[in-house]
Enzyme design. Structure first.
Site, PDB file in Angstrom:
ATOM      1  N   HIS A   1       1.719   4.498  -2.884  1.00 43.12           N
ATOM      2  CA  HIS A   1       1.878   5.952  -2.734  1.00 43.12           C
ATOM      3  C   HIS A   1       3.252   6.394  -3.250  1.00 43.12           C
ATOM      4  CE1 HIS A   1      -1.703   6.591  -0.368  1.00 43.12           C
ATOM      5  NE2 HIS A   1      -1.310   5.801   0.611  1.00 43.12           N
TER       6      HIS A   1
ATOM      7  N   HIS B   1       0.844  -1.204   0.000  1.00 42.21           N
ATOM      8  CA  HIS B   1       0.000   0.000   0.000  1.00 42.21           C
ATOM      9  C   HIS B   1       0.882   1.258   0.000  1.00 42.21           C
ATOM     10  CE1 HIS B   1      -3.480   2.450   1.700  1.00 42.21           C
ATOM     11  NE2 HIS B   1      -2.440   3.215   1.994  1.00 42.21           N
ATOM     12  N   GLU B   2       1.880   1.289   0.913  1.00 47.25           N
ATOM     13  CA  GLU B   2       2.764   2.461   1.006  1.00 47.25           C
ATOM     14  C   GLU B   2       3.592   2.634  -0.262  1.00 47.25           C
ATOM     15  OE1 GLU B   2       2.579   4.845   3.168  1.00 47.25           O
ATOM     16  OE2 GLU B   2       0.980   3.696   4.111  1.00 47.25           O
TER      17      GLU B   2
HETATM   18 ZN   LIG Z   1      -2.259   5.201   2.384  1.00 44.40          ZN
END
Ligand SMILES: [Zn+2]
Length: 384
Positions: free
Chosen positions: A72, A68-69
């Protein structure tokens, strides 16, 4: 969150750290899953296997938060923003950026990338759960089901429109896009976030009073969301008050310098004769090489060995040098400024023009607030 994170790996050039609280969560969830979830789902499972699967489930969750990170991080990099580090902590992860997305569309893509990765992971585990044959081992089914569940929870939680959650960033980017005014978007988004924060606190407290221990966690998260929103808003007010002010307007000039080949005793004398706590270090041509801080001198061993020259111990981070025409707000994005609290203002050929410090900026902010109180304006344009 309290506690400094410690680095565990470097992936694609980005340092990945773990907050000590994450280890507490690993132990707690391994225990909860091993003690109740797996024994209920898999009949006759041994304690070892049950706790082992509990740990495996949390490590899979760890991998999915990391993915998830990186969702980004990859988008940030594509927009030319360096990712300083990724920290995994209590609620998931956080990416520390050097800089901010400059357009609403960039911010939107950056904020949405993480939840998109989580949605894909949840969908993949969901698809696996669908195609698992009826004869598949119950333990495997339980592991997959838990990943579907926990990734859906993670997704929903991240999409709550309260900063610093991704949903809050998305809401802010959408408002920014519509109104073309970042400051107004941040204020509105902060208000929405605060409302959701209080909703979490109230719901959490109510369910805790009804005997649900999870309610306490929800209330704590709500409290955290309220505090983070407040900090974000305060920072935005600072940036707004400083908007349009150039570095040279706040610098103290002229800068008293010290030569790189001076001794530490010379440096002590130089500090004694002026009031600042830093000295720009210059080469023979007077060009700035770095910065010498009083606390660097204090940290040097008092006796023994050869005494170093000023040039050897100077902080040579190029982030210390700043162009007088730069926006003062630009300094906030610099790790070197955050560390030393000072920057040396230099000409194009690196001649020292002055020094700007955190104290100078704080003073300017206080003046700006005074003017706002007395004249109903929040600009800090110097009177001409
Ligand atoms: Zn996030």
């Amino acid at each position: 969150m309290p506690g400094r994170s410690f680095k565990i790996a470097r992936i694609a050039g980005i340092p990945v750290g773990v907050n000590p609280w994450w280890l507490v969560i690993v132990v707690l969830f391994t225990w909860i899953l091993g003690d109740s979830y797996y024994p209920a789902e898999v009949h006759g499972i041994s304690a070892t296997a049950s706790y082992g699967l509990g740990l495996l489930s949390i490590l899979l969750l760890f991998a999915s938060v990391l993915a998830h990170e990186f969702g980004h991080a990859i988008v940030a990099r594509r927009h030319g923003i360096e990712v300083e580090e990724i920290d995994l902590w209590l609620l998931g992860g956080v990416s520390r950026l050097k800089g901010h997305p400059q357009r609403a569309g960039d911010e939107l893509r950056y904020a949405a990338a993480g939840p998109l990765v989580t949605a894909v992971i949840a969908a993949v585990f969901g698809a696996i759960a669908e195609v698992l044959p009826g004869s598949a081992p119950a333990a495997l089914r339980a592991v997959v089901d838990y990943q579907v569940y926990v990734n859906v929870v993670l997704l929903c939680f991240n999409l709550v429109p309260a900063f610093p959650l991704d949903g809050g960033r998305i809401a802010r980017a959408l408002l920014w896009q519509r109104r073309r005014d970042l400051a107004a978007a941040i204020r509105t988004a902060a208000g929405i976030g605060r409302a959701f924060g209080w909703l979490m606190v109230v719901l959490g407290a109510l369910s805790f009073l009804e005997g649900d221990v999870d309610g306490l966690l929800l209330a704590m998260i709500g409290g955290f969301v309220i505090m983070a929103g407040r900090a974000e808003e305060a920072q935005e007010q600072v940036l707004e008050a400083l908007a349009g002010i150039r570095v040279r307007e706040l610098m103290s000039a002229p800068a008293i310098t010290i030569s790189a080949d001076a001794t530490l005793a010379d440096a002590q004398r130089a500090f004694a004769y002026q009031r600042g706590s830093v000295l720009p270090v210059v080469d023979v041509d007077g060009r700035v090489l770095g910065l010498l801080a009083l606390d660097q001198l204090e940290r040097m061993p008092r006796a023994g060995g050869r005494l170093a020259s000023v040039g050897e111990i100077a902080d040579r981070d190029p982030g210390i040098l700043v162009d007088g025409r730069d926006d003062i707000a630009e300094l906030f994005d610099r790790p070197a400024f955050a560390r030393t609290g000072h920057a040396v203002v230099v000409s194009t050929d690196r001649q020292p023009l002055g020094i700007v410090s955190r104290t100078d900026i704080e003073r300017a902010l206080r003046l700006s607030r005074l003017r706002a109180d007395h004249h109903g304006t929040d600009t800090l344009a110097p009177d001409h």
